[in-house]
Write a protein that holds these residues in place. Structure first.
Motif, PDB file in Angstrom:
ATOM      1  N   TYR A 104       0.860  -1.202   0.000  1.00  0.00           N
ATOM      2  CA  TYR A 104       0.000   0.000   0.000  1.00  0.00           C
ATOM      3  C   TYR A 104       0.889   1.242   0.000  1.00  0.00           C
ATOM      4  CZ  TYR A 104      -3.249  -3.177   2.580  1.00  0.00           C
ATOM      5  OH  TYR A 104      -3.995  -4.218   3.034  1.00  0.00           O
ATOM      6  N   GLU A 140      -7.791   1.276  10.921  1.00  0.00           N
ATOM      7  CA  GLU A 140      -8.305   0.966   9.576  1.00  0.00           C
ATOM      8  C   GLU A 140      -9.622   1.708   9.346  1.00  0.00           C
ATOM      9  OE1 GLU A 140      -6.781  -0.431   7.144  1.00  0.00           O
ATOM     10  OE2 GLU A 140      -5.050  -0.953   8.372  1.00  0.00           O
ATOM     11  N   HIS A 173      -8.794   5.591   8.833  1.00  0.00           N
ATOM     12  CA  HIS A 173      -8.260   6.063   7.536  1.00  0.00           C
ATOM     13  C   HIS A 173      -8.937   5.367   6.342  1.00  0.00           C
ATOM     14  CE1 HIS A 173      -4.845   2.841   7.865  1.00  0.00           C
ATOM     15  NE2 HIS A 173      -5.699   2.431   6.951  1.00  0.00           N
TER      16      HIS A 173
HETATM   17 FE   LIG Z   1      -5.305   0.515   6.112  1.00  0.00          FE
END
Ligand SMILES: [Fe+2]
Ligand SMILES: [Fe+2]
Length: 292
Positions: A59, A173, A176
């Motif tokens: 990511y 999680e 964001h």
């Molecule tokens: Fe994340």
């Protein structure tokens, strides 16, 4: 941290995301099945712990590659905070690998193979719009997993050290959850891009999680026990309803008007966890300072 709809019915993009460090210890006496009486969910989240560092490093590489294409300063800042949060998730979960090693699990070869043949291959051959779409979808999965685990208090009876680790990660999680989706809208908003990323990500994510959970249970000689299958049926079906809920969340992501902020009660759940963990003495999580 209030990812909210403002008075005009539009998303308030100015809300800050706070990077935090997981400061609590993960000592060697944490049991291998740290959710008592539920080796299925323990193994499922151990598989998650194994897959997190390489996943989140992907990511971060993807977001860093997207940043030069982003003109919106607010989104740029949110992406930077996202990167700082994800980097800490990888660090904290990797600390638990020492426990998995001491417990005798064989998983490192599989983890390296996934990193090399999935994430590094994507880095090298997949176009940026596709990688951004993969991250957007997996971030939706991370957010709804966190939402379901927190809202159903699935880890209420877990070993408190592992409960802290997982719930901190799940809460962030949720915090964001819209960043990668908003980034995808900025760099490649076409619906077929979202669809292609969703199909690829959900297939890969659930194949990897199923394969690794199965391998961990087999190493524990628990795979063919009736109790394990009863736990799986409870988690996926009659109890936590995760199969049905997962399908609903994935279909939600495919709605043309979808936006990750629309997850009722999620922000309050996450804020409750993070406030509790940060205000404890000693704190389980410590804020790392915000952007200026
Ligand atoms: Fe994340
Ligand atoms: Fe994460």
């Amino acid at each position: 941290m209030k990812n909210a709809w403002n008075a005009q019915g539009r998303i308030d993009m100015d809300e800050r995301i706070t990077p935090r460090r997981f400061a609590a210890g993960l000592p060697g006496d944490i049991p291998r099945h740290w959710l008592p009486g539920n080796e299925f969910v323990s193994s499922l989240l151990n598989a998650y712990t194994i897959l997190v560092p390489a996943n989140e490093a992907f990511y971060i590489r993807t977001l860093n590659a997207c940043l030069p294409h982003v003109r919106d300063e607010t989104l740029l800042g949110r992406c930077q905070d996202f990167i700082r949060q994800e980097a800490q998730h990888g660090v904290a979960h990797k600390r638990y690998w020492d426990n998995l090693d001491a417990q005798g699990y064989a998983y490192r070869g599989f983890e390296r193979m996934v990193d090399r043949w999935v994430f590094r291959v994507m880095d090298r051959f997949a176009p940026l719009w596709f990688r951004a779409s993969l991250v957007s979808c997996v971030e939706h999965i991370n957010a709804f997993l966190g939402y379901e685990f927190l809202s159903q208090s699935i880890l209420a009876s877990a070993d408190p050290r592992m409960r802290d680790l997982m719930e901190w990660h799940f809460a962030e999680e949720i915090e964001h959850r819209a960043v990668a989706f908003d980034l995808l809208q900025a760099v490649s908003p076409r619906y077929p891009v979202r669809l292609l990323g969703a199909i690829t990500t959900s297939t890969l994510f659930y194949l990897l999680m199923t394969g690794l959970t199965t391998a961990l249970l087999a190493q524990d000689r628990r795979l063919w026990r009736k109790a394990t299958w009863r736990q799986a049926a409870w988690h996926l079906g009659t109890g936590h309803g995760m199969a049905r809920r997962t399908l609903q969340h994935l279909l939600d992501y495919l709605r043309p008007g979808f936006h990750p902020f629309r997850l009722p009660g999620a922000d309050a759940l996450a804020a409750g966890v993070l406030t509790r963990q940060a205000s404890r003495q000693p704190p389980a999580v410590v804020a790392m300072g915000t952007r200026t």
